[in-house]
Design a protein around this motif. Structure first.
Motif, PDB file in Angstrom:
ATOM      1  N   VAL A  39      -1.643   5.959  -2.078  1.00 15.89           N
ATOM      2  CA  VAL A  39      -2.470   5.982  -0.880  1.00 15.89           C
ATOM      3  C   VAL A  39      -2.331   7.360  -0.242  1.00 15.89           C
ATOM      4  CG1 VAL A  39      -2.806   4.961   1.408  1.00 15.89           C
ATOM      5  CG2 VAL A  39      -2.175   3.511  -0.540  1.00 15.89           C
TER       6      VAL A  39
ATOM      7  N   PRO B 115       0.801  -1.245   0.000  1.00 14.32           N
ATOM      8  CA  PRO B 115       0.000   0.000   0.000  1.00 14.32           C
ATOM      9  C   PRO B 115       0.822   1.277   0.000  1.00 14.32           C
ATOM     10  CG  PRO B 115      -1.018  -1.620   1.431  1.00 14.32           C
ATOM     11  CD  PRO B 115       0.305  -2.194   1.017  1.00 14.32           C
TER      12      PRO B 115
ATOM     13  N   MET C 250      -5.694  -7.007  -3.740  1.00  9.76           N
ATOM     14  CA  MET C 250      -5.141  -5.743  -3.252  1.00  9.76           C
ATOM     15  C   MET C 250      -4.551  -4.950  -4.406  1.00  9.76           C
ATOM     16  SD  MET C 250      -1.929  -5.088  -0.633  1.00  9.76           S
ATOM     17  CE  MET C 250      -2.816  -5.368   0.889  1.00  9.76           C
TER      18      MET C 250
ATOM     19  N   ALA D  23       2.253   1.900  -3.432  1.00 10.42           N
ATOM     20  CA  ALA D  23       1.320   1.794  -4.556  1.00 10.42           C
ATOM     21  C   ALA D  23       1.624   2.804  -5.650  1.00 10.42           C
ATOM     22  CB  ALA D  23      -0.117   1.968  -4.060  1.00 10.42           C
TER      23      ALA D  23
ATOM     24  N   ASN E 216      -7.379  -3.423  -6.406  1.00 13.88           N
ATOM     25  CA  ASN E 216      -8.019  -2.331  -5.669  1.00 13.88           C
ATOM     26  C   ASN E 216      -7.168  -1.069  -5.659  1.00 13.88           C
ATOM     27  OD1 ASN E 216     -10.210  -3.938  -5.093  1.00 13.88           O
ATOM     28  ND2 ASN E 216      -9.463  -4.555  -3.077  1.00 13.88           N
ATOM     29  N   LEU E 217      -5.853  -1.240  -5.681  1.00 14.65           N
ATOM     30  CA  LEU E 217      -4.939  -0.090  -5.701  1.00 14.65           C
ATOM     31  C   LEU E 217      -4.619   0.347  -7.130  1.00 14.65           C
ATOM     32  CD1 LEU E 217      -2.460  -1.198  -2.876  1.00 14.65           C
ATOM     33  CD2 LEU E 217      -4.159   0.626  -2.739  1.00 14.65           C
ATOM     34  N   THR E 218      -5.284  -0.284  -8.110  1.00 12.93           N
ATOM     35  CA  THR E 218      -5.105  -0.020  -9.543  1.00 12.93           C
ATOM     36  C   THR E 218      -3.671  -0.218 -10.013  1.00 12.93           C
ATOM     37  OG1 THR E 218      -4.728   2.378  -9.346  1.00 12.93           O
ATOM     38  CG2 THR E 218      -7.025   1.634  -9.495  1.00 12.93           C
TER      39      THR E 218
ATOM     40  N   GLY F  88       0.235   2.387  -9.286  1.00  8.27           N
ATOM     41  CA  GLY F  88      -1.166   2.477  -8.906  1.00  8.27           C
ATOM     42  C   GLY F  88      -1.505   3.848  -8.357  1.00  8.27           C
ATOM     43  N   LYS F  89      -2.698   3.945  -7.761  1.00  7.24           N
ATOM     44  CA  LYS F  89      -3.090   5.214  -7.167  1.00  7.24           C
ATOM     45  C   LYS F  89      -2.410   5.360  -5.811  1.00  7.24           C
ATOM     46  CE  LYS F  89      -7.356   3.255  -5.208  1.00  7.24           C
ATOM     47  NZ  LYS F  89      -8.825   3.338  -5.187  1.00  7.24           N
TER      48      LYS F  89
END
Length: 414
Positions: free
Chosen positions: A180, A169, A366, A172, A369-371, A177-178
């Motif tokens: 956090v 996370p 995961m 990310a 969800n975090l792209t 990804g996006k």
């Protein structure tokens, strides 16, 4: 179906179909997980007919993750791991590196980013504890040296995946990804001149360290004492409730207070409880509820699977299955032989690891969800899991035929 009862409908549909397909899997001598995943596919949005509520299924599956990780922690035995550490630790880490590398190569060839490819490869590198333990128990190998090596190997893999769940996370954004959002603590640290990523990693490390220290210093004394105190009341019902309250409470509290994942909190709750003399009873009492919610977890993963991936990307599916069945097995076999173990032990470990399961799903979901990874990666992981779980019993059958003599209790290495 009444729209006012989506929770009940989701639970009934999930458990009902899981029972039907699980019974079919049992009759075909296949791991039950295959039946659970297939039941999720049936009530998922990619197949005709009734579609269960995906959001509710995802929340229910979180309880499954918590109880699965709690069970992994309860099974964690530092003594058993140390007994086979000379092969389990380097073997597991080496096999993770090899499988992750080949899996990442598959993702890279599909045009994914480096971060997506790495998480995809990592998802293919870890085997299912549930499938492994059942295969060993069916062959009475869990008390042999081969069984201890397999379990120790898997414990090291599980610990590596727990670390990955903590680190992904905050990384990310770096992985594509996006990002956090910075929490208040990380924002304060970033103001002193550190970058957002460094601040997030630093605060995450401090929070995780504080949680681990709290569990090892306070929890190690408090949780066994609490179990002993409740056991002295003589109420089995209260004892079961205390086990569940500790597992769920620590998991939720670790997330709410320290910002760590439910999975890590539940793992440490189980690991600390494993130090109690009542840990075996705790495991026995929590097992039925753990199994029920674990079923819903696998059903929810099956709901995410788009069967069209088999027709749209057959080469990618075959490549994924090849990494799971061939690359992981050959890596494990080669490592075992390099460390001086005989062919029977090497083949047993190779077959044990030729499948993927719960951690693979947790990681890839995961990532989606975090792209970080595309939905296609999730479909490939679920397809790889279902196909490898179906093939895994055949591999053990071939080994059983090759080494037909009944297994003898093998002493643990000095």
């Amino acid at each position: 179906m009444e729209h006012s009862t989506p929770l009940i409908a989701t639970i009934v549909a999930g458990l009902g179909l899981a029972f039907v397909f699980g019974l079919l899997a049992q009759k075909l001598r296949l791991p039950l997980i295959a039946g659970y995943l297939l039941s999720g596919v049936v009530i998922g949005p990619f197949t005709p007919g009734y579609v269960a509520d995906q959001h509710l299924a995802a929340e229910l599956s979180e309880l499954g993750v918590i109880l699965l990780m709690f069970g992994v922690g309860l099974h964690f035995s530092l003594k058993e791991l140390l007994a086979v550490k000379t092969i389990a630790i380097p073997g597991a880490l080496g096999q993770i590196l090899v499988a992750t590398g080949f899996g990442a190569a598959v993702g890279w060839l599909m045009g994914w980013s480096l971060g997506a490819s790495l998480i995809f490869g990592l998802s293919l590198s870890v085997a299912s504890t549930v499938v492994l333990l059942r295969a060993l128990q069916e062959r009475h190998l869990e008390t042999t040296e081969r069984g201890h090596i397999a379990v120790g190997w898997l414990v090291v893999e599980d610990l590596a995946m727990v670390l990955a769940l903590v680190m992904i996370p905050p990384l990310a954004g770096l992985l594509g990804g996006k990002p956090v959002p910075l929490d208040a603590g990380a924002a304060e640290v970033a103001r002193i001149g550190l970058g957002p990523l460094t601040a997030t990693l630093l605060v995450t490390a401090v929070k995780v360290s504080a949680f681990v220290a709290l569990m090892l210093i306070v929890g190690r004394r408090l949780i066994p004492w609490l179990l002993d105190y409740v056991a002295m009341t003589g109420s089995r019902e209260l004892f079961r409730l205390s086990v569940l309250a500790i597992a769920l409470g620590v998991a939720f509290g670790s997330s709410a207070i320290f910002g760590v994942s439910f999975a890590l909190g539940a793992f440490f709750a189980g690991m600390v409880m494993a130090g109690s003399t009542l840990s075996a009873q705790a495991m026995k009492d929590v097992m039925p509820l753990r199994d029920a919610f674990a079923v819903l977890f696998f059903v929810s993963v099956g709901m995410l699977f788009n069967p069209m991936i088999l027709l749209e990307h057959p080469v990618a599916v075959l490549a994924t299955v090849a990494v799971i069945l061939l690359v992981k097995s050959l890596a494990a076999y080669g490592i075992m032989r390099a460390f001086g173990h005989d062919r029977a032990a090497a083949l047993t470990i190779a077959a044990s690891l030729a499948q993927i399961g719960e951690f693979s799903f947790i990681l890839i979901v995961m990532g989606v969800n975090l792209t970080i990874v595309p939905p296609e990666a999730r479909d490939l992981v679920v397809a790889g899991a279902m196909l490898s779980i179906l093939v895994n019993p055949l591999l053990f059958h071939l080994i059983d035929r090759r080494f037909a003599a009944p297994p003898q209790a093998e002493p643990l290495p000095e």
